[in-house]
Write a protein that holds these residues in place. Structure first.
Motif, PDB file in Angstrom:
ATOM      1  N   PRO A 282       0.785  -1.235   0.000  1.00  0.00           N
ATOM      2  CA  PRO A 282       0.000   0.000   0.000  1.00  0.00           C
ATOM      3  C   PRO A 282       0.822   1.292   0.000  1.00  0.00           C
ATOM      4  O   PRO A 282       0.391   2.293  -0.539  1.00  0.00           O
ATOM      5  CB  PRO A 282      -0.843  -0.100   1.263  1.00  0.00           C
ATOM      6  CG  PRO A 282      -0.163  -1.104   2.114  1.00  0.00           C
ATOM      7  CD  PRO A 282       0.599  -2.016   1.201  1.00  0.00           C
ATOM      8  N   GLU A 283       1.994   1.280   0.575  1.00  0.00           N
ATOM      9  CA  GLU A 283       2.765   2.513   0.715  1.00  0.00           C
ATOM     10  C   GLU A 283       3.689   2.801  -0.464  1.00  0.00           C
ATOM     11  O   GLU A 283       4.020   3.943  -0.742  1.00  0.00           O
ATOM     12  CB  GLU A 283       3.586   2.482   2.008  1.00  0.00           C
ATOM     13  CG  GLU A 283       2.745   2.361   3.258  1.00  0.00           C
ATOM     14  CD  GLU A 283       1.845   3.567   3.470  1.00  0.00           C
ATOM     15  OE1 GLU A 283       2.284   4.708   3.231  1.00  0.00           O
ATOM     16  OE2 GLU A 283       0.686   3.346   3.873  1.00  0.00           O
ATOM     17  N   VAL A 284       4.154   1.754  -1.122  1.00  0.00           N
ATOM     18  CA  VAL A 284       5.129   1.913  -2.200  1.00  0.00           C
ATOM     19  C   VAL A 284       4.942   0.760  -3.185  1.00  0.00           C
ATOM     20  O   VAL A 284       4.570  -0.338  -2.794  1.00  0.00           O
ATOM     21  CB  VAL A 284       6.562   1.940  -1.623  1.00  0.00           C
ATOM     22  CG1 VAL A 284       6.939   0.625  -1.008  1.00  0.00           C
ATOM     23  CG2 VAL A 284       7.576   2.352  -2.653  1.00  0.00           C
ATOM     24  N   ASP A 285       5.190   1.027  -4.463  1.00  0.00           N
ATOM     25  CA  ASP A 285       5.084  -0.074  -5.427  1.00  0.00           C
ATOM     26  C   ASP A 285       6.449  -0.735  -5.609  1.00  0.00           C
ATOM     27  O   ASP A 285       7.468  -0.273  -5.103  1.00  0.00           O
ATOM     28  CB  ASP A 285       4.500   0.395  -6.758  1.00  0.00           C
ATOM     29  CG  ASP A 285       5.390   1.367  -7.517  1.00  0.00           C
ATOM     30  OD1 ASP A 285       6.582   1.506  -7.190  1.00  0.00           O
ATOM     31  OD2 ASP A 285       4.887   2.002  -8.455  1.00  0.00           O
ATOM     32  N   GLY A 286       6.469  -1.851  -6.324  1.00  0.00           N
ATOM     33  CA  GLY A 286       7.695  -2.618  -6.509  1.00  0.00           C
ATOM     34  C   GLY A 286       8.773  -1.864  -7.261  1.00  0.00           C
ATOM     35  O   GLY A 286       9.963  -2.068  -7.022  1.00  0.00           O
ATOM     36  N   ILE A 287       8.363  -0.992  -8.169  1.00  0.00           N
ATOM     37  CA  ILE A 287       9.338  -0.197  -8.924  1.00  0.00           C
ATOM     38  C   ILE A 287      10.087   0.739  -7.983  1.00  0.00           C
ATOM     39  O   ILE A 287      11.318   0.792  -7.982  1.00  0.00           O
ATOM     40  CB  ILE A 287       8.641   0.576 -10.061  1.00  0.00           C
ATOM     41  CG1 ILE A 287       8.084  -0.417 -11.091  1.00  0.00           C
ATOM     42  CG2 ILE A 287       9.595   1.569 -10.711  1.00  0.00           C
ATOM     43  CD1 ILE A 287       7.133   0.194 -12.103  1.00  0.00           C
TER      44      ILE A 287
END
Length: 74
Positions: free
Chosen positions: A2-7
């Motif tokens: 939820p806080e950050v994407d994998g990229i």
């Protein structure tokens, strides 16, 4: 995540640990080409969530062997 994407997480990992040799990204996103285009570092391998465990294991084993061959594990 939820806080950050994998990229963003992958970029942060390389920034935080510049000696990081390899990152394997397993994604459920449909458009892997978008992910690959944003993660152009050759140390990144992108797989779909449907990747067979044996295929992922082969890639991890290749990375370990390449690391050992380069003497980086010493």
């Amino acid at each position: 995540m939820p806080e950050v994407d994998g990229i963003a997480l992958t970029r942060a990992a390389f920034k935080t640990c510049p000696t990081l040799r390899r990152v394997f990204v397993v994604t459920s996103r449909c458009d892997q080409h978008e992910i690959v285009s944003q993660l152009t570092d050759p140390r990144v391998s992108v797989f779909s969530e449907a990747v067979q465990p044996s295929a992922l294991l082969r890639e991890v084993e290749k990375a370990i062997a390449a690391n050992a061959a380069s003497g980086a594990g010493k």
